[in-house]
Enzyme design. Structure first.
Site, PDB file in Angstrom:
ATOM      1  CG  HIS A 305      -1.963   1.035   1.215  1.00 38.23           C
ATOM      2  ND1 HIS A 305      -2.847   1.218   0.167  1.00 38.23           N
ATOM      3  CD2 HIS A 305      -2.265   1.997   2.132  1.00 38.23           C
ATOM      4  CE1 HIS A 305      -3.647   2.240   0.443  1.00 38.23           C
ATOM      5  NE2 HIS A 305      -3.304   2.728   1.623  1.00 38.23           N
ATOM      6  CD  GLU A 316       1.707  -2.047   3.140  1.00 37.01           C
ATOM      7  OE1 GLU A 316       1.382  -2.843   2.236  1.00 37.01           O
ATOM      8  OE2 GLU A 316       1.771  -0.810   2.959  1.00 37.01           O
TER       9      GLU A 316
END
Length: 417
Positions: A305, A316
């Site tokens: 992402h 993440e």
């Protein structure tokens, strides 16, 4: 019930770094930035005065002027990328069962420009409700798949998915399941977004979500760099033709890759911030790999992402480290948002195309604009900084996470008989 295999047979892209798939891939492989000063409107009074705009695009290349005036830019983009994908897949709908061909399309916001124009015109008037009769049909998100189906005469499943920046990844997951469960032979899937206008930029500025590196737009999107200061707004569209392997082989289609899994989750944490430990991101990746019947060791490349926000990139990365363990250091990781900016609801489609082409060409596109290592990130992780890398890729994973805590992840596989 035996699930059908689902393959990719056509691609279309309209992006800030290329208006066709070959142009898009060439820019990705060569680390080209699409960020530049905004031309859509006078942004001189805005905190952010740059974006990743689609360039040299004329909707009338894909439709007549009268039709173009009835459609919002996000639909212009959808029809343009789909035109390329349909031609790429060499589809002759007169020879196919159009009752079994559908369109599932993602957009996070939809017709924002139409809404902005109509409300502005009303507020500047005398209070009389003089609205364009196409106001609502131009604005609603589901109108994009509607127009695609009408253009090609497709009568199969037709709807939109809305999950902020995960929207088009959710569209791909729904398409995968409709095909492999036998409800359709083919789905035209993807997403489009057109938010580079006063409302879009102003709204994200008010949230402090956008980079304000106005002195150097081309390097403003800096995923995983110590000095990242927010994402860069992007726009565009990506179309992926998905069909059952059986159907594709019967019509002699070329096959790019196989879509083998999709996973979803919710952070259940915050309206905009991702979970600080990446728990939702981790679960989405786990679910995607479980759906694909593979383990973490099978993944070669993750298109993350990676929006270039201070918190999101860290969470993440934590999810990847926790889930993949030692294999995390064997992965190639990259954020193509460093080049395209953040296409919001269209990001999943555009980044899935990047994964598919990475598999096809055995090249991992880079994360550009890396200048300073972030001490919060393990230096042994391979973020594919600044330069593309050659690599044979059997499995590639694409992550997208949206406001509201929506997480979606898909896995593509090199096609084999």
């Amino acid at each position: 019930m035996e699930l059908k295999r689902v393959v990719v047979t056509g691609l279309g892209a309209l992006t800030p770094i290329g208006n066709t798939v070959p142009e898009y891939w060439n820019s990705l492989a060569n680390g080209v930035s699409g960020a530049a000063p905004i031309t859509r409107f006078d942004a001189s009074k805005f905190k952010t005065r740059f974006a990743c705009e689609v360039k040299d695009f004329n909707a009338e290349d894909f439709m007549d002027r009268k039709e173009a005036r009835k459609l919002d830019p996000f639909v212009h983009y959808a029809l343009a990328s789909t035109d390329e994908a349909v031609k790429d897949a060499e589809l002759d709908f007169e020879k196919l069962d159009t009752n079994r061909i559908g369109v599932i399309w993602g957009s996070g916001i939809g017709g924002l420009k139409t809404f902005l124009d109509e409300v502005t015109n009303f507020s500047n008037g005398d209070g009389s409700p003089r609205f364009n009769p196409f106001f609502i049909p131009k604005m609603i998100l589901d109108i994009a798949p509607g127009h695609i189906s009408m253009r090609y005469g497709l009568h199969g499943p037709n709807f939109s998915t809305v999950s902020a920046c995960a929207s088009s990844t959710n569209a791909l997951i729904d398409s995968l399941n409709y095909i492999r469960c036998g409800y359709a032979d083919m789905i035209i899937s993807g997403g489009s977004e057109a938010i580079i206008n006063e409302a879009g930029i102003g709204g994200f500025n008010a949230m402090h979500a956008l980079s304000t590196r106005n002195d150097d737009p081309a390097t403003a999107s800096r995923p995983f760099d110590k000095d990242r200061d927010g994402f860069v707004a992007g726009e565009g569209s990506g179309t992926i033709i998905l069909e059952s392997l059986e159907h594709a082989k019967a019509r002699g289609a070329k096959i790019y890759a196989e879509l083998v899994g999709g996973g979803m989750s919710a952070d259940a944490h915050h309206i905009t911030a991702s979970h600080p430990e990446g728990l939702g991101a981790r679960l989405a990746m786990v679910n995607a790999m479980r759906d694909a019947h593979i383990s973490t060791d099978n993944i070669d490349y993750i298109n993350v992402h990676g929006t270039s926000t201070p918190v999101g990139d860290i969470s993440e990365t934590k999810a990847i480290m926790d889930l993949f363990g030692q294999h995390a250091f064997e992965l190639n990781i990259s954020s193509t948002k460093s080049m395209t900016g953040h296409l919001l609801g269209a990001a999943g489609a555009a980044e899935s195309i990047a994964c598919i082409l990475a598999i096809k060409n055995s090249v991992v596109p880079p994360t550009i604009n890396h200048f300073t290592d972030d001490p919060a990130l393990d230096p042994k992780l391979n973020f594919t900084f600044n330069t593309a890398q050659k690599r044979d890729i059997q499995y590639a994973q694409s992550n997208t996470f949206g406001f509201g805590g929506h997480n979606a992840s898909v896995v593509f596989k090199k096609y084999e008989e």
